[in-house]
Design an enzyme around this catalytic site. Structure first.
Site, mmCIF file in Angstrom:
data_model
loop_
_atom_site.group_PDB
_atom_site.id
_atom_site.type_symbol
_atom_site.label_atom_id
_atom_site.label_comp_id
_atom_site.label_asym_id
_atom_site.label_seq_id
_atom_site.Cartn_x
_atom_site.Cartn_y
_atom_site.Cartn_z
ATOM 1 N N ASN A 146 25.505 20.589 96.244
ATOM 2 C CA ASN A 146 25.360 20.611 94.778
ATOM 3 C C ASN A 146 25.091 19.227 94.191
ATOM 4 O O ASN A 146 24.250 19.072 93.309
ATOM 5 C CB ASN A 146 26.580 21.257 94.122
ATOM 6 C CG ASN A 146 27.869 20.549 94.445
ATOM 7 O OD1 ASN A 146 28.023 19.976 95.521
ATOM 8 N ND2 ASN A 146 28.803 20.578 93.525
ATOM 9 N N GLY A 222 33.608 21.019 99.297
ATOM 10 C CA GLY A 222 32.922 22.305 99.430
ATOM 11 C C GLY A 222 33.829 23.456 99.076
ATOM 12 O O GLY A 222 34.764 23.320 98.277
ATOM 13 N N GLY A 227 37.456 24.699 103.337
ATOM 14 C CA GLY A 227 38.492 23.660 103.351
ATOM 15 C C GLY A 227 39.716 24.103 104.140
ATOM 16 O O GLY A 227 40.278 23.332 104.922
ATOM 17 N N GLU A 244 38.192 18.230 98.796
ATOM 18 C CA GLU A 244 37.861 18.498 97.396
ATOM 19 C C GLU A 244 37.236 19.891 97.364
ATOM 20 O O GLU A 244 36.105 20.080 97.798
ATOM 21 C CB GLU A 244 36.907 17.405 96.887
ATOM 22 C CG GLU A 244 36.976 17.229 95.406
ATOM 23 C CD GLU A 244 36.099 18.220 94.685
ATOM 24 O OE1 GLU A 244 36.591 19.349 94.408
ATOM 25 O OE2 GLU A 244 34.948 17.883 94.416
ATOM 26 N N GLU A 457 39.417 10.997 95.288
ATOM 27 C CA GLU A 457 38.289 10.117 95.583
ATOM 28 C C GLU A 457 38.085 9.214 94.371
ATOM 29 O O GLU A 457 38.668 9.456 93.303
ATOM 30 C CB GLU A 457 37.028 10.948 95.871
ATOM 31 C CG GLU A 457 37.218 11.815 97.099
ATOM 32 C CD GLU A 457 35.959 12.487 97.596
ATOM 33 O OE1 GLU A 457 35.505 13.429 96.931
ATOM 34 O OE2 GLU A 457 35.441 12.064 98.653
HETATM 35 P P1 NDP Z 1 30.566 25.302 102.300
HETATM 36 O O1 NDP Z 1 31.959 24.878 102.051
HETATM 37 O O2 NDP Z 1 30.336 26.263 103.413
HETATM 38 O O3 NDP Z 1 29.628 24.020 102.591
HETATM 39 C C1 NDP Z 1 29.966 22.685 102.309
HETATM 40 C C2 NDP Z 1 29.709 21.801 103.538
HETATM 41 O O4 NDP Z 1 30.582 22.200 104.602
HETATM 42 C C3 NDP Z 1 28.297 21.919 104.111
HETATM 43 O O5 NDP Z 1 27.903 20.676 104.651
HETATM 44 C C4 NDP Z 1 28.493 22.934 105.232
HETATM 45 O O6 NDP Z 1 27.475 22.892 106.193
HETATM 46 C C5 NDP Z 1 29.825 22.508 105.783
HETATM 47 N N1 NDP Z 1 30.553 23.517 106.538
HETATM 48 C C6 NDP Z 1 30.485 24.860 106.425
HETATM 49 N N2 NDP Z 1 31.320 25.461 107.305
HETATM 50 C C7 NDP Z 1 31.928 24.475 107.993
HETATM 51 C C8 NDP Z 1 32.890 24.450 109.042
HETATM 52 N N3 NDP Z 1 33.401 25.563 109.554
HETATM 53 N N4 NDP Z 1 33.289 23.263 109.534
HETATM 54 C C9 NDP Z 1 32.801 22.115 109.019
HETATM 55 N N5 NDP Z 1 31.879 22.069 108.026
HETATM 56 C C10 NDP Z 1 31.458 23.231 107.510
HETATM 57 O O7 NDP Z 1 29.985 25.898 100.963
HETATM 58 P P2 NDP Z 1 28.729 26.899 100.776
HETATM 59 O O8 NDP Z 1 27.504 26.093 100.888
HETATM 60 O O9 NDP Z 1 28.843 28.079 101.696
HETATM 61 O O10 NDP Z 1 28.954 27.412 99.280
HETATM 62 C C11 NDP Z 1 29.803 28.526 99.040
HETATM 63 C C12 NDP Z 1 30.581 28.356 97.768
HETATM 64 O O11 NDP Z 1 31.387 27.193 97.879
HETATM 65 C C13 NDP Z 1 29.783 28.112 96.503
HETATM 66 O O12 NDP Z 1 29.348 29.285 95.919
HETATM 67 C C14 NDP Z 1 30.786 27.401 95.632
HETATM 68 O O13 NDP Z 1 31.614 28.334 95.001
HETATM 69 C C15 NDP Z 1 31.593 26.618 96.632
HETATM 70 N N6 NDP Z 1 31.163 25.198 96.693
HETATM 71 C C16 NDP Z 1 31.877 24.315 95.982
HETATM 72 C C17 NDP Z 1 31.504 23.002 95.967
HETATM 73 C C18 NDP Z 1 32.279 22.032 95.161
HETATM 74 O O14 NDP Z 1 31.848 20.894 94.968
HETATM 75 N N7 NDP Z 1 33.413 22.425 94.670
HETATM 76 C C19 NDP Z 1 30.327 22.508 96.693
HETATM 77 C C20 NDP Z 1 29.652 23.535 97.450
HETATM 78 C C21 NDP Z 1 30.069 24.825 97.429
HETATM 79 P P3 NDP Z 1 26.191 23.880 106.046
HETATM 80 O O15 NDP Z 1 25.514 23.516 104.791
HETATM 81 O O16 NDP Z 1 25.418 23.582 107.251
HETATM 82 O O17 NDP Z 1 26.743 25.286 106.019
#
Ligand code: NDP
Length: 476
Positions: A146, A222, A227, A244, A457
């Site tokens: 994002n 994420g 998390g 976060e 952070e």
């Molecule tokens: P994720 O938490 O899956 O992705 C965030 C990061 O974590 C990406 O780099 C992802 O890699 C990585 N990741 C995913 N699974 C794992 C794992 N098992 N171990 C280590 N790293 C991992 O979020 P999504 O992209 O699936 O988004 C889903 C929802 O999450 C959104 O709709 C929103 O509600 C929320 N979100 C919230 C954010 C925030 O700032 N609060 C930011 C992003 C999402 P990869 O991209 O390769 O999957």
């Protein structure tokens, strides 16, 4: 091992690559390697090998590299912003803000080189102790899609200033600008191995990084569920975590508020970056005396937003980042309406037709009279959809604001200092804004309570989370 693993080698097979799609057009704009456990191991080894020398440099020398990196980011900001818009979707104006924000963060951390300071503890006849802070070693940064550039700055700036080395995993839909900035850091003089970027799916590449025994700390931004998974995976090696995990920020507007200013605040707070921000305004609580007028003004503003390709001048809001995000937003809105949990005031569906057919566009949406337990209020809604609730008084506003598992940010819009004091004291959140929302300066700690995560952070205290204390006990 190159400092950046960025896919210059020829692919062995198609499944070794991840395609990066422009969310405004659906076109593939580039591809990056689908990193495996082997790449993660190689990156951690490179970071481990670089740690000794890097950690012995003075913080001043490390800070100077951050300054130079900031200069190079500013030099290239137009190209970086265009790339960010192409992979992420946001309007070019927002991408430019984000790229400059990353430079600001590097400059901020460079400016506080020298911290964290140590302390001397005197124990009389028992001796004296010198307590210093030392870096942790190899850290991992897992970045979401994002705000990939800003969040890269939040993690890379303090980690490397404090003397750690780093392996960064970008989100699979937005790896390109992260890779470009890592290249600029190399150009700024960052030694080989200090910052390593590994692209690949979170489920495999990200998980391998989290589980690597030589990674001492993980900083993740994420989804809440991810998390929790990371916390479980990290516990075997007792890793230090900063998580976060998003939020569902309430915005409370009282009857004495500056209404036009608050309307602008709600508009920007919800529709900036198409609502895909952890501290976006995700729930709007309006005092009943101003609710109808406020909604009328906000509806008109939301309907006047130009939604389109972020590269086009005049675009106010871009597409969602992926088809998955568009699907999630479409489902939650149709389920809300199907269950009669709210009433659409504007929007409520994807944008289709000319200029929109291949992108992931959703209309700016306002949903009024949302019932207390609706998913729109209890979950993090990561898109341009704002649920609105009318409240009779401040007691009700605070009670409803606290009906959330999250606790990242909250704002109150009022001229009354006693209202401010009550919201500050009683609303569960890591940051309370007054007559503002969605401002996250690098100088101020950022993070939340409850399911919004662990740790902070930004600010000078972020250096504490990338160091640990070490004591020299002098017995005389
Ligand atoms: P994720 O938490 O899956 O992705 C965030 C990061 O974590 C990406 O780099 C992802 O890699 C990585 N990741 C995913 N699974 C794992 C794992 N098992 N171990 C280590 N790293 C991992 O979020 P999504 O992209 O699936 O988004 C889903 C929802 O999450 C959104 O709709 C929103 O509600 C929320 N979100 C919230 C954010 C925030 O700032 N609060 C930011 C992003 C999402 P990869 O991209 O390769 O999957």
């Amino acid at each position: 091992m190159d400092m950046i693993i960025n896919g210059t080698a020829a692919p062995a097979a198609d499944e070794t690559w991840i395609e990066v799609t422009n969310p405004a057009t659906g076109e593939c704009i580039d591809r990056v390697p689908r990193g495996s456990k082997e790449e993660v191991n190689a990156a951690v080894e490179a970071a481990d090998a670089a740690f000794g020398e890097w950690s012995k440099k003075t913080t001043r020398d490390r800070g100077l590299i951050l300054y130079r990196a900031a200069e190079l980011i500013r030099r290239d900001h137009k190209a970086l912003a265009a790339l960010l818009t192409r992979e992420q979707g946001k309007p070019i104006r927002e991408s430019t803000d984000e790229v400059r924000g990353c430079a600001n963060i590097f400059e901020y951390y460079a400016s506080i080189a020298g911290l964290p300071a140590g302390e001397m503890v005197t124990l009389g006849k028992a001796g004296d102790c010198l307590v210093t802070r030392v870096p942790l070693g190899v850290c991992a940064a897992i970045i979401p899609w994002n705000m990939p550039v800003l969040i890269m700055g939040w993690k890379v700036g303090p980690a490397i200033l404090a003397g750690n080395t780093l392996v960064l995993k970008p989100a699979s839909t937005t790896p390109l600008t992260n890779l470009r900035i890592a290249g600029l850091m190399q150009e700024a003089g960052l030694p080989q191995g200090v910052l390593n970027v590994v692209t690949g799916p979170g489920e495999t590449t990200g998980a391998a990084l989290v589980q690597h025994p030589r990674v001492k700390k993980i900083s993740f931004t994420g989804d809440c569920a991810t998390g929790h998974r990371i916390r479980e995976m990290a516990q075997d090696h007792l890793k230090i975590l900063t998580l976060e995990l998003g939020g569902s920020d309430p915005m409370i507007v009282m009857a004495d508020a500056d209404i036009p200013k608050a309307v602008e605040g709600a508009l920007r707070g919800r529709f900036y970056n198409a609502g895909q921000i952890c501290t976006a305004v995700k729930r709007l609580y309006l005092h009943e005396k101003i609710a109808e007028e406020f909604l009328r003004l906000l509806t008109a503003k939301a309907e006047s937003l130009t939604v389109g390709n972020g590269l086009l001048p005049g675009t106010d809001m871009g597409p969602l980042n992926s088809a998955e995000q568009l699907g999630r937003i479409s489902s939650v809105v149709s389920e809300t309406i199907g269950r009669e949990e709210g009433v659409i005031r504007t929007g409520g569906c994807p944008l289709t037709g000319s200029g929109y057919s291949h992108g992931f566009f959703y209309k700016p949406t306002l949903i009024a009279d949302v019932v207390p337990d609706a998913a729109l209020l209890t979950n993090e809604i990561f898109g341009p959809v704002l649920p609105v609730v009318t409240v009779p008084d401040l007691d009700a506003a605070i009670r409803e604001a606290n009906r959330s598992k999250y606790g990242l940010g909250a704002s109150v819009w009022t001229k009354d200092i006693s209202t401010v004091k009550r919201v500050y004291d009683e609303v569960n959140a890591g940051i309370i804004w007054v007559n503002r929302h969605l401002i996250v300066p690098p100088e101020v700690p950022f993070g939340g309570t409850n399911e919004s995560g662990i740790g902070r952070e930004n600010g000078s205290k972020a250096l504490d989370s990338y160091t640990q204390s070490k004591t020299l006990y002098l017995g005389w």
